[in-house]
Enzyme design. Structure first.
Site, PDB file in Angstrom:
ATOM      1  N   HIS A  15      39.423 -62.110 -16.669  1.00 51.75           N
ATOM      2  CA  HIS A  15      38.808 -60.866 -17.128  1.00 51.75           C
ATOM      3  C   HIS A  15      38.236 -61.014 -18.540  1.00 51.75           C
ATOM      4  O   HIS A  15      38.936 -61.420 -19.465  1.00 51.75           O
ATOM      5  CB  HIS A  15      39.867 -59.764 -17.119  1.00 51.75           C
ATOM      6  CG  HIS A  15      39.365 -58.409 -17.436  1.00 51.75           C
ATOM      7  ND1 HIS A  15      40.006 -57.570 -18.320  1.00 51.75           N
ATOM      8  CD2 HIS A  15      38.282 -57.716 -16.984  1.00 51.75           C
ATOM      9  CE1 HIS A  15      39.366 -56.419 -18.385  1.00 51.75           C
ATOM     10  NE2 HIS A  15      38.304 -56.477 -17.601  1.00 51.75           N
ATOM     11  N   GLU A  42      34.860 -63.117 -15.409  1.00 46.04           N
ATOM     12  CA  GLU A  42      34.134 -61.850 -15.435  1.00 46.04           C
ATOM     13  C   GLU A  42      33.727 -61.580 -16.876  1.00 46.04           C
ATOM     14  O   GLU A  42      34.520 -61.765 -17.805  1.00 46.04           O
ATOM     15  CB  GLU A  42      35.035 -60.732 -14.904  1.00 46.04           C
ATOM     16  CG  GLU A  42      34.372 -59.355 -14.836  1.00 46.04           C
ATOM     17  CD  GLU A  42      34.627 -58.509 -16.086  1.00 46.04           C
ATOM     18  OE1 GLU A  42      34.066 -57.400 -16.147  1.00 46.04           O
ATOM     19  OE2 GLU A  42      35.363 -58.953 -16.991  1.00 46.04           O
ATOM     20  N   HIS A  57      31.561 -55.523 -24.402  1.00 49.07           N
ATOM     21  CA  HIS A  57      32.043 -54.491 -23.490  1.00 49.07           C
ATOM     22  C   HIS A  57      31.683 -53.083 -23.943  1.00 49.07           C
ATOM     23  O   HIS A  57      31.209 -52.264 -23.163  1.00 49.07           O
ATOM     24  CB  HIS A  57      33.562 -54.599 -23.341  1.00 49.07           C
ATOM     25  CG  HIS A  57      34.149 -53.523 -22.478  1.00 49.07           C
ATOM     26  ND1 HIS A  57      34.543 -52.293 -22.977  1.00 49.07           N
ATOM     27  CD2 HIS A  57      34.404 -53.487 -21.147  1.00 49.07           C
ATOM     28  CE1 HIS A  57      35.007 -51.550 -21.996  1.00 49.07           C
ATOM     29  NE2 HIS A  57      34.944 -52.239 -20.872  1.00 49.07           N
TER      30      HIS A  57
END
Length: 253
Positions: A15, A42, A57
């Site tokens: 992640h 990811e 993000h």
């Protein structure tokens, strides 16, 4: 049962590129996951003020860099100068924000599959979906494994479909809306990617029986990873790259 689409991706994905053990969405994080056997990561991708695809993000720079304000408020030449590592720990001080170009170069050189989450800044959903898809198509041209494009944004996924229909897409979900099946068809997604707490064994069976691949996020307990794998979830996204070894997970059904 409908035939399942091709899924050349590993069972486990790191992640944000192992973003708990190293600064998230950086090359340092990608290398950290790779060193622990992960061959899929990811990442979150958005656009700079001048349209360069880069990894971050949040909608703002404040949490994970020494910059301030909107993430899409600066041109790439200024974003590239920010420190994206010191917030995590002194060992990573000076780590920079990577561009999607840099990540593609690293991933292809190391045979690492990439799940690109299209993470548009507010108001730039269609622009970001199209630009990231076109960049991914170009950067991974000729690669044996193409990147998986995913997003919570239906607008971004629709734009990605229009720009690069051949790239596989997954719809990220925090809940299943009433029209989720029609939306998946409209967006041309081969996979659904819900929060793992939404999944049950029966649901995974039904989704796969309908011809959909199933990914899920973010699963950090080894027992839950093993359970989801046994149910047939195709790719499980985790932060726990130190605690969960890729070879400890049951083989894909």
């Amino acid at each position: 049962m409908c035939g399942l689409p091709a899924w050349p991706y590993p069972r486990l994905a790191a992640h944000r590129g192992a973003g708990k053990s190293a600064p998230e969405n950086t090359l340092a994080a990608l290398r950290f996951g790779y060193a622990r056997g992960y061959r899929m990561a990811e990442i979150d991708v958005k656009l700079s003020a001048d349209g360069v695809a880069f990894l971050l993000h949040d909608d703002t720079l404040d949490r994970t860099t020494n910059g301030r304000g909107r993430a899409d408020g600066l041109p790439w030449r200024e974003l590239a100068q920010l420190d994206a590592g010191s917030w995590h720990s002194p060992a990573f001080a000076g780590e920079s924000i990577p561009s999607l170009v840099a990540v593609a170069r690293w991933a292809r050189a190391n045979d690492v599959a990439i799940n690109i989450e299209i993470k548009p800044s507010p108001g730039r959903e269609r622009e970001t979906g199209a630009a990231v898809a076109l960049d991914a198509k170009s950067l991974w041209a000729g690669a044996d494994v193409q990147p998986l494009l995913s997003s919570f944004s239906e607008v971004a996924l629709d734009a990605a479909r229009e720009a690069a229909a051949e790239l596989p897409r997954a719809w990220l979900l925090e809940g299943f809306p009433n029209d989720w099946q029609m939306t998946l068809v409209r967006l041309g997604c081969i996979a659904v990617d819900p929060k793992h707490t939404l999944l049950s064994e029966d649901m995974v069976r039904d989704l796969r029986g309908a011809g959909l691949r199933v990914a899920t996020w973010t699963v950090n307990e080894p027992a839950r990873v093993a359970e989801l794998a046994e149910w047939g979830v195709d790719t499980i996204i985790t932060d726990s790259v130190d605690a969960i070894a890729p070879d400890s997970v049951p083989a894909r059904i």
